[in-house]
Design an enzyme around this catalytic site. Structure first.
Site, mmCIF file in Angstrom:
data_model
loop_
_atom_site.group_PDB
_atom_site.id
_atom_site.type_symbol
_atom_site.label_atom_id
_atom_site.label_comp_id
_atom_site.label_asym_id
_atom_site.label_seq_id
_atom_site.Cartn_x
_atom_site.Cartn_y
_atom_site.Cartn_z
ATOM 1 N N HIS A 90 5.308 -3.495 -9.900
ATOM 2 C CA HIS A 90 6.947 -3.159 -9.759
ATOM 3 C C HIS A 90 7.527 -4.662 -9.761
ATOM 4 O O HIS A 90 8.596 -4.774 -10.024
ATOM 5 C CB HIS A 90 7.069 -2.337 -8.947
ATOM 6 C CG HIS A 90 6.953 -0.842 -9.083
ATOM 7 N ND1 HIS A 90 7.143 -0.103 -10.300
ATOM 8 C CD2 HIS A 90 6.126 0.163 -8.278
ATOM 9 C CE1 HIS A 90 6.507 0.996 -10.219
ATOM 10 N NE2 HIS A 90 6.109 1.294 -9.009
ATOM 11 N N ALA A 91 7.004 -5.596 -9.096
ATOM 12 C CA ALA A 91 7.358 -6.822 -8.565
ATOM 13 C C ALA A 91 8.023 -7.594 -9.868
ATOM 14 O O ALA A 91 7.395 -7.596 -11.147
ATOM 15 C CB ALA A 91 6.424 -7.703 -7.816
#
Length: 481
Positions: free
Chosen positions: A170-171
């Site tokens: 998700h980063a």
């Protein structure tokens, strides 16, 4: 008198799923001679499981210690090369992430966090992504392991590389998101792209792999395929069928949006029906497989009904293509289930059949009361995925693959140091710009179904583990194809 013969309706090839035994993973014959067995490298940074997000936070790095102890207890390490990789450097993290964001992660600590509150909203730091002790060191360790694994594949010194501490998908380039601070997957893919013309990314986490998709949304050298739950009230809220990429990357993003309660039969058959033509069409040089275990049944944040055997069957299927394979972890919030799943999949990748009875290990009490590798799945959720909706998804994916129009070619050249900038600077032809104006949404469907309470309290204590081996850093390479 003639006898009735039960003729199979599917090919005996491992690329097809036998519906006569839908409840279990399919056994594969000895298609490869023992002397041709793939080489497997296993990466586990020392003490990577000793970090702690916070008492009430669902993400528990301690699950990595449980996994590693099962791997050692089963003796799978005897079939693999074991590595304790060095941490990633700041320069390596900046291959994808913004320099000011990397600097913030390096500076912030629980002690000085109150003085840096202005940066919290800028970098999306908060309840989901808290500041904890040695946060930056944790990021360096799991990212360094994924980079080391990618280098090992690029060097052709292994066929399969495993890093269960990675897979934090998700980063974003300049912010944290969904328990993820550094996107080790993007960094590993960039490393592979230095040598491999095309990389296929597959995500079987219950959450959409939005960070990886966003990073390569404009590139035709990475095909991203994500299988995930898609609903208005479920994080991150992206990943519908209409998200197909843009510019050069148009048609090189595939999403498989699913609803609550999907079972083994539906998931495996759809997974194989999507991935076989995707691999055949895109013809990747290597594959990155994110194996988030929150898609398992009974996960604290997930709402699927997958068994460990079904989750592992997806891994087995991708392995059978015989391409260089990087396998990463991801989500998973019931620690005993995560450890069982990843230990089982390590066995699948290393070609080791694991007995159902768990071996003696330092965390044996975590796996009670059954102490089995494949515990019974209780408390099943109703399956909201109808046969018609899954078929609609399958047909839509097939149609999108047709528009891919074969694998893109890559010119032989020296890869520049800033590979991310090189990919973003690629120019589109007039035909591609004209085509982009007609971006369709065929087959798009979204569920605004029921919500799920995800709060719980489950404090646990982390422990230390032993030393492994160190590997070297990378050098310059020339792309081959």
């Amino acid at each position: 008198m003639s006898t009735l013969v039960d003729y199979p309706t599917f090919s005996d090839s491992p690329f097809f799923f036998d519906r006569r035994n839908l409840h279990i993973a399919q056994e594969e014959g000895a298609h490869v001679a023992s002397h041709s067995a793939p080489r497997v490298a296993y990466f586990h940074p020392k003490d990577v499981g000793n970090y702690h997000y916070g008492e009430r936070h669902p993400m528990r790095p301690h699950r990595l210690e449980l996994t590693n102890n099962l791997v050692l207890g089963y003796g799978i390490h005897e079939k693999m090369a074991m590595y304790n990789p060095r941490p990633a450097t700041e320069e390596e993290l900046r291959e994808f992430h913004d320099a000011d964001y990397v600097d913030f992660l390096k500076r912030v600590t629980p002690a000085n966090a109150p003085k840096l509150t202005k940066d919290y909203s800028m970098y999306n730091i908060g309840d989901d992504c808290p500041v904890f002790h040695e946060l930056f060191k944790f990021c360096e360790q799991y990212a360094g392991a994924s980079l080391a694994a990618a280098r090992k594949l690029a060097n052709e010194s292994t066929d399969i590389a495993i890093n269960w501490s990675g897979g934090l998908h998700h980063a974003k380039k300049g912010e944290a998101s969904g328990f993820c601070y550094v996107n080790d997957i993007v960094l590993a893919i960039l490393e592979l792209l230095r040598v491999h013309p095309r990389v296929l990314y597959i995500d079987i986490d219950i959450h959409h792999g939005d960070g990886v998709q966003e990073a390569f949304y404009l590139s035709n050298r990475v095909l991203t395929v994500s299988f995930h739950k898609y609903a208005v009230d479920f994080f991150p809220g992206t990943g519908n069928l209409s998200e197909i990429g843009a510019n050069l990357g148009k048609h090189f993003t595939l999403n498989v949006p699913l609803q609550d309660g999907i079972d083994d039969e539906s998931y495996i058959s759809l997974f194989k029906a999507v991935m076989e033509p995707a691999i055949t069409t895109f013809r990747p040089s290597s594959i990155v497989l994110q194996c988030g275990a929150d898609s398992l049944g009974l996960d604290r944040l997930g709402t699927f009904n997958l068994s460990i055997a079904a989750h592992g069957e997806c891994v087995r299927f991708i392995k059978e293509f015989g391409l260089p394979l990087l396998v990463l972890g991801g989500g998973g919030y019931r620690q005993s289930s995560v450890a069982r799943c990843w230990a089982y999949e390590t066995g699948v990748l290393a070609g080791v059949d694991l007995p159902n009875q768990l071996p003696s290990n330092n965390y044996y009490e975590f796996f009670g009361p059954d102490y089995q590798l494949h515990p019974p799945l209780t408390g099943r959720i109703h399956n909201f995925n109808t046969r018609q909706s899954l078929e609609r998804i399958r047909m839509s994916i097939r149609e999108k693959l047709r528009y891919m129009n074969g694998a893109p070619s890559v010119q032989m050249q020296e890869i520049p140091p800033d590979l991310m900038g090189f990919l973003e600077a690629e120019e589109r032809s007039k035909e591609e710009r004209d085509e982009e104006a007609n971006n369709g949404t065929a087959g798009d469907e979204r569920s605004d179904g029921r919500g799920k309470q995800n709060e719980y309290f489950d404090p646990e204590v982390a422990h230390e583990d032993g030393d492994l081996i160190t590997i070297s850093s990378r050098g310059k390479r020339t792309m081959r194809f």
